[in-house]
Design a protein around this motif. Structure first.
Motif, PDB file in Angstrom:
ATOM      1  N   LEU A  80      12.896 -20.801 -12.990  1.00  0.00           N
ATOM      2  CA  LEU A  80      11.987 -21.944 -13.091  1.00  0.00           C
ATOM      3  C   LEU A  80      10.959 -21.894 -11.964  1.00  0.00           C
ATOM      4  O   LEU A  80       9.763 -22.061 -12.198  1.00  0.00           O
ATOM      5  N   VAL A  81      11.403 -21.636 -10.764  1.00  0.00           N
ATOM      6  CA  VAL A  81      10.493 -21.544  -9.616  1.00  0.00           C
ATOM      7  C   VAL A  81       9.558 -20.353  -9.787  1.00  0.00           C
ATOM      8  O   VAL A  81       8.352 -20.439  -9.515  1.00  0.00           O
ATOM      9  N   GLN A  82      10.077 -19.237 -10.269  1.00  0.00           N
ATOM     10  CA  GLN A  82       9.249 -18.056 -10.508  1.00  0.00           C
ATOM     11  C   GLN A  82       8.186 -18.340 -11.564  1.00  0.00           C
ATOM     12  O   GLN A  82       7.041 -17.895 -11.443  1.00  0.00           O
ATOM     13  N   ALA A  83       8.555 -19.089 -12.617  1.00  0.00           N
ATOM     14  CA  ALA A  83       7.589 -19.448 -13.660  1.00  0.00           C
ATOM     15  C   ALA A  83       6.460 -20.289 -13.069  1.00  0.00           C
ATOM     16  O   ALA A  83       5.289 -20.118 -13.432  1.00  0.00           O
ATOM     17  N   ALA A  84       6.799 -21.184 -12.160  1.00  0.00           N
ATOM     18  CA  ALA A  84       5.775 -21.995 -11.495  1.00  0.00           C
ATOM     19  C   ALA A  84       4.884 -21.124 -10.618  1.00  0.00           C
ATOM     20  O   ALA A  84       3.667 -21.313 -10.566  1.00  0.00           O
ATOM     21  N   ASN A  85       5.480 -20.153  -9.946  1.00  0.00           N
ATOM     22  CA  ASN A  85       4.714 -19.281  -9.050  1.00  0.00           C
ATOM     23  C   ASN A  85       3.694 -18.429  -9.782  1.00  0.00           C
ATOM     24  O   ASN A  85       2.646 -18.117  -9.224  1.00  0.00           O
ATOM     25  N   VAL A  86       3.973 -18.050 -11.013  1.00  0.00           N
ATOM     26  CA  VAL A  86       3.048 -17.172 -11.736  1.00  0.00           C
ATOM     27  C   VAL A  86       2.089 -17.941 -12.639  1.00  0.00           C
ATOM     28  O   VAL A  86       1.170 -17.345 -13.205  1.00  0.00           O
TER      29      VAL A  86
END
Length: 92
Positions: free
Chosen positions: A67-73
């Motif tokens: 979820l955090v990675q999805a926000a980062n990209v």
């Protein structure tokens, strides 16, 4: 309340259809985060803040750090929105 149903539905359906759930839920999540980050959810809108937190925590329980990675990209997710996301995850 609608958000409670939606959060429960995330937990039920995500294990079987993760991509579809995230595709459908993420636009709403980013919009809720934008409202939270900008402060436009004025005082008295505690239900909106609770709904946002519930959705984030439900997705995080299913997705974890993805979820955090999805926000980062995601180019639409501002640094302030990421900060709100991380704060909710770290301090439920």
């Amino acid at each position: 309340m609608f958000y409670v149903f939606s959060v429960d539905l995330i937990g039920e359906v995500y294990p079987r259809k993760p991509k579809q759930v995230f595709t459908q839920v993420s636009p709403l999540l980013w919009q809720l985060l934008q409202s939270s980050a900008s402060g436009s959810g004025a005082a008295g809108n505690a239900q909106l803040k609770q709904a946002t937190s519930s959705m984030i925590l439900s997705l995080y329980s299913q997705m974890g750090e993805e979820l955090v990675q999805a926000a980062n990209v995601n180019s639409k997710v501002t640094p302030k929105m990421k900060s709100v996301l991380e704060d909710i995850i770290e301090h439920p």
